[in-house]
Design a protein around this motif. Structure first.
Motif, PDB file in Angstrom:
ATOM      1  N   GLY A  22       0.797  -1.220   0.000  1.00  0.00           N
ATOM      2  CA  GLY A  22       0.000   0.000   0.000  1.00  0.00           C
ATOM      3  C   GLY A  22       0.832   1.274   0.000  1.00  0.00           C
ATOM      4  O   GLY A  22       0.303   2.368   0.129  1.00  0.00           O
ATOM      5  N   SER A  23       2.150   1.150  -0.189  1.00  0.00           N
ATOM      6  CA  SER A  23       2.995   2.343  -0.125  1.00  0.00           C
ATOM      7  C   SER A  23       3.021   3.120  -1.435  1.00  0.00           C
ATOM      8  O   SER A  23       3.509   4.237  -1.484  1.00  0.00           O
ATOM      9  CB  SER A  23       4.415   1.958   0.281  1.00  0.00           C
ATOM     10  OG  SER A  23       4.964   1.084  -0.669  1.00  0.00           O
ATOM     11  N   GLY A  24       2.520   2.522  -2.524  1.00  0.00           N
ATOM     12  CA  GLY A  24       2.439   3.268  -3.776  1.00  0.00           C
ATOM     13  C   GLY A  24       3.305   2.743  -4.907  1.00  0.00           C
ATOM     14  O   GLY A  24       3.507   3.433  -5.905  1.00  0.00           O
ATOM     15  N   ASP A  42      20.808  -3.003  -8.997  1.00  0.00           N
ATOM     16  CA  ASP A  42      22.044  -2.250  -8.808  1.00  0.00           C
ATOM     17  C   ASP A  42      21.837  -1.248  -7.689  1.00  0.00           C
ATOM     18  O   ASP A  42      22.711  -0.983  -6.897  1.00  0.00           O
ATOM     19  CB  ASP A  42      22.394  -1.480 -10.089  1.00  0.00           C
ATOM     20  CG  ASP A  42      22.545  -2.416 -11.269  1.00  0.00           C
ATOM     21  OD1 ASP A  42      23.335  -3.368 -11.166  1.00  0.00           O
ATOM     22  OD2 ASP A  42      21.838  -2.212 -12.281  1.00  0.00           O
ATOM     23  N   GLU A  43      20.630  -0.681  -7.707  1.00  0.00           N
ATOM     24  CA  GLU A  43      20.290   0.350  -6.747  1.00  0.00           C
ATOM     25  C   GLU A  43      18.915   0.005  -6.187  1.00  0.00           C
ATOM     26  O   GLU A  43      18.120  -0.628  -6.873  1.00  0.00           O
ATOM     27  CB  GLU A  43      20.212   1.692  -7.483  1.00  0.00           C
ATOM     28  CG  GLU A  43      20.828   2.825  -6.734  1.00  0.00           C
ATOM     29  CD  GLU A  43      20.567   4.173  -7.435  1.00  0.00           C
ATOM     30  OE1 GLU A  43      20.906   5.171  -6.833  1.00  0.00           O
ATOM     31  OE2 GLU A  43      20.004   4.212  -8.540  1.00  0.00           O
ATOM     32  N   VAL A  44      18.618   0.438  -4.971  1.00  0.00           N
ATOM     33  CA  VAL A  44      17.318   0.117  -4.387  1.00  0.00           C
ATOM     34  C   VAL A  44      16.684   1.364  -3.781  1.00  0.00           C
ATOM     35  O   VAL A  44      17.363   2.150  -3.108  1.00  0.00           O
ATOM     36  CB  VAL A  44      17.439  -0.957  -3.275  1.00  0.00           C
ATOM     37  CG1 VAL A  44      16.053  -1.363  -2.780  1.00  0.00           C
ATOM     38  CG2 VAL A  44      18.181  -2.184  -3.764  1.00  0.00           C
ATOM     39  N   ALA A  45      15.396   1.554  -4.041  1.00  0.00           N
ATOM     40  CA  ALA A  45      14.646   2.623  -3.383  1.00  0.00           C
ATOM     41  C   ALA A  45      13.610   1.977  -2.469  1.00  0.00           C
ATOM     42  O   ALA A  45      12.966   1.008  -2.847  1.00  0.00           O
ATOM     43  CB  ALA A  45      13.960   3.503  -4.425  1.00  0.00           C
ATOM     44  N   ILE A  46      13.492   2.525  -1.268  1.00  0.00           N
ATOM     45  CA  ILE A  46      12.543   1.985  -0.296  1.00  0.00           C
ATOM     46  C   ILE A  46      11.360   2.951  -0.176  1.00  0.00           C
ATOM     47  O   ILE A  46      11.561   4.150   0.017  1.00  0.00           O
ATOM     48  CB  ILE A  46      13.196   1.838   1.100  1.00  0.00           C
ATOM     49  CG1 ILE A  46      14.488   1.026   1.025  1.00  0.00           C
ATOM     50  CG2 ILE A  46      12.206   1.246   2.106  1.00  0.00           C
ATOM     51  CD1 ILE A  46      14.311  -0.453   0.881  1.00  0.00           C
ATOM     52  N   MET A  47      10.153   2.423  -0.299  1.00  0.00           N
ATOM     53  CA  MET A  47       8.964   3.286  -0.224  1.00  0.00           C
ATOM     54  C   MET A  47       8.149   3.013   1.022  1.00  0.00           C
ATOM     55  O   MET A  47       8.025   1.880   1.475  1.00  0.00           O
ATOM     56  CB  MET A  47       8.062   3.047  -1.435  1.00  0.00           C
ATOM     57  CG  MET A  47       8.428   3.874  -2.625  1.00  0.00           C
ATOM     58  SD  MET A  47       7.206   3.672  -3.927  1.00  0.00           S
ATOM     59  CE  MET A  47       6.115   5.033  -3.567  1.00  0.00           C
ATOM     60  N   GLN A  48       7.597   4.079   1.553  1.00  0.00           N
ATOM     61  CA  GLN A  48       6.667   3.973   2.669  1.00  0.00           C
ATOM     62  C   GLN A  48       5.684   5.123   2.556  1.00  0.00           C
ATOM     63  O   GLN A  48       6.090   6.275   2.358  1.00  0.00           O
ATOM     64  CB  GLN A  48       7.445   4.036   3.987  1.00  0.00           C
ATOM     65  CG  GLN A  48       6.647   3.538   5.152  1.00  0.00           C
ATOM     66  CD  GLN A  48       7.385   3.704   6.467  1.00  0.00           C
ATOM     67  OE1 GLN A  48       8.288   4.523   6.580  1.00  0.00           O
ATOM     68  NE2 GLN A  48       6.988   2.945   7.472  1.00  0.00           N
ATOM     69  N   GLN A  49       4.417   4.814   2.661  1.00  0.00           N
ATOM     70  CA  GLN A  49       3.358   5.812   2.632  1.00  0.00           C
ATOM     71  C   GLN A  49       3.506   6.870   1.536  1.00  0.00           C
ATOM     72  O   GLN A  49       3.470   8.068   1.802  1.00  0.00           O
ATOM     73  CB  GLN A  49       3.248   6.483   3.993  1.00  0.00           C
ATOM     74  CG  GLN A  49       2.784   5.498   5.044  1.00  0.00           C
ATOM     75  CD  GLN A  49       2.816   6.059   6.446  1.00  0.00           C
ATOM     76  OE1 GLN A  49       3.161   7.219   6.657  1.00  0.00           O
ATOM     77  NE2 GLN A  49       2.460   5.239   7.399  1.00  0.00           N
ATOM     78  N   GLY A  50       3.705   6.400   0.322  1.00  0.00           N
ATOM     79  CA  GLY A  50       3.724   7.309  -0.814  1.00  0.00           C
ATOM     80  C   GLY A  50       5.008   8.091  -1.025  1.00  0.00           C
ATOM     81  O   GLY A  50       5.075   8.953  -1.897  1.00  0.00           O
ATOM     82  N   ARG A  51       6.027   7.815  -0.224  1.00  0.00           N
ATOM     83  CA  ARG A  51       7.293   8.535  -0.374  1.00  0.00           C
ATOM     84  C   ARG A  51       8.459   7.567  -0.465  1.00  0.00           C
ATOM     85  O   ARG A  51       8.380   6.443   0.025  1.00  0.00           O
ATOM     86  CB  ARG A  51       7.569   9.406   0.860  1.00  0.00           C
ATOM     87  CG  ARG A  51       6.663  10.577   1.012  1.00  0.00           C
ATOM     88  CD  ARG A  51       7.009  11.283   2.311  1.00  0.00           C
ATOM     89  NE  ARG A  51       6.038  12.316   2.597  1.00  0.00           N
ATOM     90  CZ  ARG A  51       6.137  13.551   2.118  1.00  0.00           C
ATOM     91  NH1 ARG A  51       7.165  13.908   1.377  1.00  0.00           N
ATOM     92  NH2 ARG A  51       5.197  14.430   2.401  1.00  0.00           N
ATOM     93  N   ILE A  52       9.546   8.061  -1.075  1.00  0.00           N
ATOM     94  CA  ILE A  52      10.774   7.275  -1.052  1.00  0.00           C
ATOM     95  C   ILE A  52      11.549   7.679   0.187  1.00  0.00           C
ATOM     96  O   ILE A  52      11.905   8.846   0.342  1.00  0.00           O
ATOM     97  CB  ILE A  52      11.576   7.496  -2.336  1.00  0.00           C
ATOM     98  CG1 ILE A  52      10.802   6.846  -3.483  1.00  0.00           C
ATOM     99  CG2 ILE A  52      12.975   6.891  -2.224  1.00  0.00           C
ATOM    100  CD1 ILE A  52      11.382   7.035  -4.828  1.00  0.00           C
ATOM    101  N   VAL A  53      11.761   6.738   1.077  1.00  0.00           N
ATOM    102  CA  VAL A  53      12.394   7.093   2.348  1.00  0.00           C
ATOM    103  C   VAL A  53      13.891   6.825   2.354  1.00  0.00           C
ATOM    104  O   VAL A  53      14.627   7.321   3.201  1.00  0.00           O
ATOM    105  CB  VAL A  53      11.724   6.381   3.543  1.00  0.00           C
ATOM    106  CG1 VAL A  53      10.286   6.860   3.713  1.00  0.00           C
ATOM    107  CG2 VAL A  53      11.767   4.862   3.403  1.00  0.00           C
ATOM    108  N   GLU A  54      14.344   6.001   1.413  1.00  0.00           N
ATOM    109  CA  GLU A  54      15.773   5.722   1.347  1.00  0.00           C
ATOM    110  C   GLU A  54      16.115   5.216  -0.044  1.00  0.00           C
ATOM    111  O   GLU A  54      15.340   4.485  -0.637  1.00  0.00           O
ATOM    112  CB  GLU A  54      16.152   4.660   2.396  1.00  0.00           C
ATOM    113  CG  GLU A  54      17.626   4.314   2.394  1.00  0.00           C
ATOM    114  CD  GLU A  54      18.071   3.507   3.627  1.00  0.00           C
ATOM    115  OE1 GLU A  54      17.224   3.193   4.480  1.00  0.00           O
ATOM    116  OE2 GLU A  54      19.278   3.211   3.706  1.00  0.00           O
TER     117      GLU A  54
END
Ligand SMILES: Nc1ncnc2c1ncn2[C@@H]1O[C@H](COP(=O)(O)OP(=O)(O)OP(=O)(O)O)[C@@H](O)[C@H]1O
Ligand SMILES: Nc1ncnc2c1ncn2[C@@H]1O[C@H](COP(=O)(O)OP(=O)(O)OP(=O)(O)O)[C@@H](O)[C@H]1O
Ligand SMILES: [Mg+2]
Ligand SMILES: [Mg+2]
Lengths: 268, 270
Positions: free
Chosen positions: B48-50, B227-239
């Motif tokens: 549900g993070s988007g 190669d690279e990772v983006a972490i999502m939470q509640q509609g935003r990229i947090v890391e």
């Protein structure tokens, strides 16, 4: 014994009008399986092995050509309509494909409320409260009640299905890849919930999954299917790691390590 | 080639809102992502993070009357956000392919796999019917589907979940698009077939330079390919970090939680 599947064989009939009938290999051949009350059996196997078909046979949705399914001692496919209705209450399912197992025109409240309405006559307020509790148990909120399926993400909708399946505190739930689409944090939440219900109500599970780690963590016994046959039955789940069967060995050796430094496939 | 040119897909300031009875609700906030040629960017996050909303925004699949997509989505030199549907249709499938989270909805129930596959190929190429058929059969074989000729004549409901998922992967890879968006491409697959699909995706990126946006909650899949990772939470990229760095030194609390909750099995290195 809660569930007993004895020598089930099944072949899907060819449906096309224009093609000649061809003899097809059975999707299930002579499959047997038992589940004791309060136990969880994990069912593994490669794609197309027949796991979902076995699940449907156990649920009374796909009459097999041979063999029988005994649930609480009653033959599912011979029982009277009245008995079947009673048995069905104790037998719930969460399907692999969460989108097609809900009516898109129903709200989450109606979806989860459906089994409650069929079997338990609760007051409007009581039913709402039960649904709210169920939503919280699966990591959603009572405010989600008013939403329609398209307004949920894949993992959220899967949890709506889980809430519906546990609403009546059944005896056996068939979980067909039910947690595979969840992130690790929610997956852990749901697996913990299953364990809790298992000890609180003696709930049993047939846990169909490709995720060997999740299966290992929650199951008491592990079964492996391959091309329609039950090829391994480990009453002690640790047996999966010492099995000599090639299909089992190939599954176990294909588990991916979870760190880029241990990449097996792509050594870059 | 300078850094700017090597970026195939560039998303900046992406904000997505849904119109509701009681005002608007933000589904995505300030998403910035870019993909270089041949790069695999992993997208991991809470249910549900988007993640799927991000994919659908890139593909311009939302009805603008219900969901508003703001910000820039550039494919090579072209702005996709707001592009007329007619032009977008030519891009989908050919330049950007989407492997959907929910395979059954990608197919029409009344046509065979073969009809749908051949149709997709012919919409985006000038292959003859026979050539398209051959390409389809080869692609099905490449994702480890047995008896591809027979499979071409079957209807979607006759396939198991994992088989259908592999058919969709075959369709999206066969036209060698510049970008593949893979939304949980292996959730319905057993580990053996999962490995085969990852191998094919890796071939696509090394041989054709395809960039891949890989969404998965499976940390094994992410560590193999990203190669690279983006972490999502509640509609935003947090890391967002290099894959090694992310696994070795996670910064955000949610990332740490994600990496630590996995059940383990009694095997070497697991
Ligand atoms: N309705 C149907 N009509 C005809 N054949 C079917 C039907 N449903 C399934 N099959 C076939 O039966 C076999 C077993 O399918 P099943 O769905 O039971 O596999 P599975 O083990 O659940 O696989 P997966 O892990 O991919 O979900 C497959 O070869 C499939 O093509
Ligand atoms: N059409 C829509 N209308 C309203 N809300 C929506 C719509 N589609 C998605 N949402 C909401 O947007 C949020 C993000 O959904 P999205 O499907 O992108 O999640 P996700 O990260 O893909 O999750 P999952 O891992 O469970 O698939 C969810 O909270 C969902 O309820
Ligand atoms: Mg299945
Ligand atoms: Mg999603």
């Amino acid at each position: 014994m809660l569930l007993q599947v004895n020598g089930v064989t099944h072949t899907y009939r060819e449906t096309s009008l224009f093609r000649r009938r061809v003899a097809k290999a059975p999707v299930l051949s002579n499959v047997s399986l038992t589940i004791e009350e309060g136990k969880c059996v994990g069912l593994l196997g490669t794609s197309g092995a027949g796991k979902s078909t076995l699940g449907k046979v156990i649920l009374g949705l796909q009459a097999p050509q041979q063999g029988q399914v005994l649930f609480q001692g009653e033959d599912l496919y011979q029982a009277s309509a009245h008995t079947r209705k009673r048995l069905r209450r104790d037998l719930q399912v969460v399907f692999q494909d969460c989108y097609s197992s809900v009516n898109p025109r129903m709200t989450a409240e109606q979806i989860i409320g459906e089994p409650l309405e069929n079997y338990e006559r609760l007051s409007v307020g009581e039913q709402k409260r039960r649904i709210g509790d169920l939503l919280e148990m699966v990591g959603l909120t009572p405010a989600d009640m008013r939403k329609y399926p398209y307004q949920f993400s894949g993992g959220q909708l899967q949890r709506i299905n889980i809430a519906r399946a546990i609403a009546l505190k059944p005896k056996l739930i068939v979980l067909d890849e039910s947690v595979s689409s969840l992130d690790m944090v929610n997956q852990t939440l749901i697996l913990d919930l299953f364990r809790e219900l298992q000890s609180a109500f003696g709930l049993s599970y047939l846990f169909i999954t490709h995720d060997i780690k999740a299966a290992y963590s929650i199951s008491d016994a592990l079964a492996v299917m391959e091309k329609g046959k039950m090829v391994e039955m480990c009453h002690d789940k640790n047996g999966i790691f010492t099995s000599e069967h090639p299909a089992v060995k190939s599954l176990v050796s294909s588990i991916l390590p979870e760190h880029p430094r241990q990449r097996v496939l792509l050594s870059r | 080639m300078n850094g700017q040119q090597s970026k195939v897909l560039q998303i900046s300031g992406l904000n997505v809102k849904v119109k509701g009875k009681h005002g608007t609700l933000a589904l995505l906030q300030d998403i910035d992502l870019d993909l270089k040629r041949g790069q695999v960017l992993g997208l991991v996050g809470e249910s549900g993070s988007g993640k799927t909303v991000t994919c659908h925004s890139i593909m311009q699949l939302f009805d603008p009357h219900q969901i508003m997509v703001e910000g820039s989505i550039r494919l090579h030199d072209r702005e996709l956000n707001g592009l007329p549907e007619q032009e977008m249709r030519r891009i989908r499938g050919k330049e950007i392919a989407l492997i959907m989270q929910n395979p059954i909805s990608a197919f029409t129930p009344v046509y065979t796999i073969g009809v749908q596959f051949v149709e997709t190929i012919r919409t985006h190429s000038d292959l003859t019917k026979k050539e398209a058929h051959e390409l389809a059969v080869t692609s099905l074989a490449s994702v480890n589907l047995p008896e591809p000729d027979k499979l071409m004549k079957q209807y979607p409901f006759q396939l198991s979940g994992g088989m259908l998922q592999r058919v969709m992967i075959a369709i999206s890879m066969c036209l060698r698009p510049s970008v593949v968006i893979a939304d949980e491409p292996t959730t319905a697959l057993d580990v053996v077939n999962q490995l085969q699909v990852l191998r094919q995706l890796d071939r696509l990126r090394t041989e054709c330079g395809t960039s891949i946006l890989l969404i998965s909650h499976d940390l094994g899949v992410i560590s193999e390919l990203a190669d690279e990772v983006a972490i999502m939470q509640q509609g935003r990229i947090v890391e967002k970090a290099d894959v090694f760095q992310l696994f070795d030194q996670p910064q955000h609390a949610y990332t740490k939680k994600l990496l630590n909750t996995r059940p383990t099995i009694p095997m070497n290195n697991q």
